[in-house]
Every structure is written in structure tokens, then in C-alpha cells.
Design a protein around this motif. Structure first.
Motif, short mmCIF file in Angstrom:
data_model
loop_
_atom_site.label_atom_id
_atom_site.label_comp_id
_atom_site.label_asym_id
_atom_site.label_seq_id
_atom_site.Cartn_x
_atom_site.Cartn_y
_atom_site.Cartn_z
N GLN A 35 47.39 42.92 37.84
CA GLN A 35 46.64 43.27 39.05
C GLN A 35 45.32 43.50 38.95
N TRP A 36 45.02 44.10 37.96
CA TRP A 36 43.55 44.47 37.62
C TRP A 36 42.64 43.31 37.87
N ALA A 37 43.07 42.25 37.11
CA ALA A 37 42.39 41.01 37.11
C ALA A 37 41.98 40.40 38.53
N ASP A 38 43.48 40.63 39.26
CA ASP A 38 43.56 40.16 40.67
C ASP A 38 42.26 40.92 41.42
N VAL A 39 42.26 42.12 41.19
CA VAL A 39 41.47 43.06 41.92
C VAL A 39 39.95 42.67 41.87
N GLN A 40 39.75 42.56 40.32
CA GLN A 40 38.22 42.11 40.15
C GLN A 40 37.91 40.69 40.72
N GLU A 41 38.78 39.89 40.87
CA GLU A 41 38.52 38.54 41.53
C GLU A 41 38.34 38.75 43.07
N GLN A 42 39.24 39.72 43.67
CA GLN A 42 39.02 40.08 45.15
C GLN A 42 37.68 40.53 45.32
N PHE A 43 37.20 41.15 44.40
CA PHE A 43 35.77 41.96 44.57
C PHE A 43 34.77 40.89 45.28
N VAL A 44 34.71 39.52 44.98
CA VAL A 44 33.84 38.69 45.13
C VAL A 44 33.90 38.62 46.40
#
Length: 210
Positions: free
Chosen positions: A85-94
């Protein structure tokens, strides 16, 4: 007459020793709190406009209320799910920094709750408990919570995401952190193979011209 003088001297000496001893206890308590809370101690003093006594009273109350809290372990499945989930959030930041920060803030609150900390609906209480057990890592959570409320620019949101990662890693780790380590070094984020994980930088977020 001589007896009265002797008694008076003894009483005065006892009072002086009591005051000196109390001062040493207070000083020792202050040093203990500063060692335990690290940078959070300095921020508490700043929040109280330099009033060390008021800051130490607040920090001491945090320890009194939350020091006995036992962190609950995560199952391997829950740990893996949180990392994904954290990895997904980081990617969403873009694509959407504000949405990513808001979701990351909620994710950290849920993770802390699952580890046995107070519910994230009461941020100040949860933050106080986290500061007792993870004092070296809570500043990023505070910054992220502020950013999640729409009070930060893109660069501030990026920095909040990066700083909050250390608390995420501390909470998702297999072993609870030792609060007596105080302002210990922030652990480097690594993946399951031991490699350093991807970190946000200024080029990742759209809308950032720096």
C-alpha cells in the motif's frame, strides 16, 4: 538558647539539602527526557516559547500516559500488505501529490492503530503515544498530517512523504523500536531483497518546477 540555635541550624541545613536534592532530580529528569525524546524535546521547548519546564511537564505527561503501551506485532501478511500500500501511495504521488499525502496520512494512522497505538481519529493522542515510543521518527508524521489538510505546497508534501517514511519503516518492522535509544539514526528503507527502496525526489511530483 544554644539548643535553639542548634535546632535552627539543623532545620536550615535540612531545607537546603532538600532544595538541592529536588533541583538535582529535576535536572536529571530533564536530561532523561531530552535523551529519550531527542529532536522532539527541542520541538516541545520551541512550542512552549522556550519554557523548558512547561515542555518537560508535557513530555513527562506523555510518558506517564503512554509509556506502558505494548506494541502489538504485525503478521507477515499484514506487513506485506502495508508495504504494498505504501508503494502504491508513493507511485500515486507522481500524478496527485495531495491525494497521495492524504492517503499516506490515513495509512500511517491505521498502521499505528494496528500496532496498538490510540486510534488515528484523535491525532494528538496518537501522536503523543508515538512520540514516546518512536521519538526519532514522528516529525515526518506531523508534517504529513499538516500536508494532508491542504496546508502545504508540493515541495513540502514531497518532504513530508520522505520524512514520514522513517516512521512507516519503524512501525512495519518485525521488532519494536527501543524508546531508550532516543534520537537514533533513521533506518534506511529497503525492500525484501535488502536493496534500498525508491525515494521521492523533486522530479517525481507534477507541478513542481524546482
Amino acid at each position: 538558647m544554644l539548643t535553639i540555635v542548634i535546632i535552627a541550624v539543623i532545620v536550615i541545613a535540612a531545607v537546603v539539602l532538600f532544595l538541592v536534592g529536588r533541583g538535582r532530580i529535576r535536572a536529571g529528569g530533564g536530561r532523561g527526557l531530552k535523551h529519550r525524546f531527542g529532536p522532539e524535546y527541542d520541538r516541545a521547548v520551541a512550542d512552549h516559547d522556550g519554557d523548558t519546564k512547561a515542555a518537560e511537564q508535557e513530555l513527562g505527561e506523555r510518558v506517564k500516559q503512554h509509556g506502558s503501551l505494548d506494541e502489538q506485532p504485525l503478521s507477515p501478511e499484514a506487513r506485506a500488505q502495508y508495504r504494498a500500500q505504501w508503494a502504491d501511495v508513493q507511485e500515486q504521488f507522481v500524478e496527485s501529490p495531495q491525494k497521495a499525502v492524504t492517503e499516506a496520512d490515513a495509512l500511517l494512522a491505521g498502521l499505528a492503530r494496528d500496532r496498538g497505538f490510540p486510534d488515528g481519529e484523535q491525532f494528538e493522542e496518537q501522536f503523543a503515544a508515538l512520540s514516546v515510543h518512536h521519538p526519532a521518527h514522528v516529525h515526518g508524521y506531523r508534517s504529513m498530517h499538516t500536508a494532508a489538510r491542504g496546508q502545504s505546497g508540493t515541495e513540502e508534501m514531497r518532504e513530508a512523504m520522505v520524512e514520514a517514511r522513517s516512521l512507516f519503516e519503524a512501525l512495519v518492522a518485525e521488532q519494536p523500536a527501543d524508546p531508550d535509544q532516543g534520537s537514533s539514526q533513521t533506518p534506511q528503507s529497503r525492500d525484501g531483497n535488502g536493496h534500498a527502496t525508491w525515494a521521492l525526489n523533486r522530479r517525481h511530483a507534477k507541478g513542481n518546477n524546482t
